[in-house]
Design a protein around this motif. Structure first.
Motif, PDB file in Angstrom:
ATOM      1  N   ALA A 137       0.831  -1.208   0.000  1.00 11.42           N
ATOM      2  CA  ALA A 137       0.000   0.000   0.000  1.00 11.42           C
ATOM      3  C   ALA A 137       0.864   1.256   0.000  1.00 11.42           C
ATOM      4  N   GLU A 138       1.947   1.252   0.743  1.00  7.96           N
ATOM      5  CA  GLU A 138       2.833   2.418   0.784  1.00  7.96           C
ATOM      6  C   GLU A 138       3.536   2.619  -0.556  1.00  7.96           C
TER       7      GLU A 138
ATOM      8  N   LYS B 200       1.482   9.378  -5.639  1.00  7.37           N
ATOM      9  CA  LYS B 200       1.844  10.733  -5.220  1.00  7.37           C
ATOM     10  C   LYS B 200       2.982  11.308  -6.062  1.00  7.37           C
ATOM     11  N   LEU B 201       3.931  10.487  -6.460  1.00  4.66           N
ATOM     12  CA  LEU B 201       5.001  10.974  -7.342  1.00  4.66           C
ATOM     13  C   LEU B 201       4.424  11.439  -8.672  1.00  4.66           C
ATOM     14  N   ALA B 202       3.487  10.665  -9.208  1.00  4.91           N
ATOM     15  CA  ALA B 202       2.858  11.038 -10.479  1.00  4.91           C
ATOM     16  C   ALA B 202       2.065  12.341 -10.354  1.00  4.91           C
ATOM     17  N   ASP B 203       1.500  12.582  -9.180  1.00  5.93           N
ATOM     18  CA  ASP B 203       0.713  13.797  -8.947  1.00  5.93           C
ATOM     19  C   ASP B 203       1.550  14.947  -8.396  1.00  5.93           C
ATOM     20  N   GLY B 204       2.840  14.715  -8.173  1.00  2.38           N
ATOM     21  CA  GLY B 204       3.714  15.758  -7.637  1.00  2.38           C
ATOM     22  C   GLY B 204       3.467  16.077  -6.170  1.00  2.38           C
ATOM     23  N   GLU B 205       2.941  15.115  -5.407  1.00  4.24           N
ATOM     24  CA  GLU B 205       2.650  15.328  -3.989  1.00  4.24           C
ATOM     25  C   GLU B 205       3.837  14.902  -3.126  1.00  4.24           C
ATOM     26  N   VAL B 206       3.769  15.238  -1.863  1.00  3.22           N
ATOM     27  CA  VAL B 206       4.804  14.895  -0.883  1.00  3.22           C
ATOM     28  C   VAL B 206       4.784  13.390  -0.627  1.00  3.22           C
ATOM     29  N   VAL B 207       5.951  12.746  -0.677  1.00  5.48           N
ATOM     30  CA  VAL B 207       6.025  11.298  -0.481  1.00  5.48           C
ATOM     31  C   VAL B 207       6.838  10.889   0.740  1.00  5.48           C
TER      32      VAL B 207
END
Length: 182
Positions: A113-114, A121-128
């Motif tokens: 899941a992680e 999140k990487l594809a959406d440019g979010e914090v990972v």
């Protein structure tokens, strides 16, 4: 005032997601205190048990309280494992054979899941970084768990529980059993 319940939630007793997350996080402080309880009762703290119990409050703070997307699957599997594990330690020996499976299932599902969350999140440019911390901790727990299983297998080649003089299997503490997988 009526409470609204999330239809997809598995933690129905608390009305909001934030309250469920906070309650889950607080429940993990028992694991932190459990180290002291085991030592106070003359037990020993194994590497997996100690590392896991010292880091669990950090994991739940970062991953459940602050960055909580997708938290319920792992928490539900973790709660199921704990119900079975503490039932076993309370004397229901029938749960012994499945504890390694439920422990492994929750860790594998948590890691997958992680990884999925990191990918999305990487594809959406979010914090990972919270998901990276969670996946690293869960991977460490899994590696230490596998190490304990191997060590247990080396100590007991027949795979049977240690027995007392009466011949019945004796439930022992979580650290003695090597079953504390959370």
């Amino acid at each position: 005032m009526t409470a609204s319940y999330s239809a997809n939630s598995l933690f129905w007793l608390l009305p909001t997601d934030a309250e469920r997350r906070y309650a889950y996080h607080l429940s993990k402080f028992y694991e932190y205190i459990d180290i002291l309880l085991v030592l106070a009762n003359g037990g020993q703290v194994a590497l997996h048990f100690g590392f896991h119990h010292l880091t669990t409050p950090v994991l739940t703070y970062v991953r459940v309280l602050k960055h909580y997307e997708g938290w319920e699957l792992f928490a539900t599997l973790n709660a199921l494992h704990h119900v079975l594990m503490y039932s076993y330690f309370g004397g229901i020996s029938a749960f012994r054979p499945i504890l390694k499976w439920t422990g492994t299932l929750q860790l594998v599902m948590g890691i997958l899941a992680e990884i999925r969350m990191i990918w999305v999140k990487l594809a959406d440019g979010e914090v990972v970084w919270p998901n990276m911390i969670a996946s690293l901790l869960l991977t460490c727990y899994m590696m230490l768990f596998v190490r304990e299983i191997k060590m247990e297998g080396a100590e007991k080649p027949d795979g049977k529980n240690k027995e007392d003089s009466s011949g019945s299997a004796v439930p022992r503490s979580p650290s003695a059993e090597g079953l504390k997988v959370d």
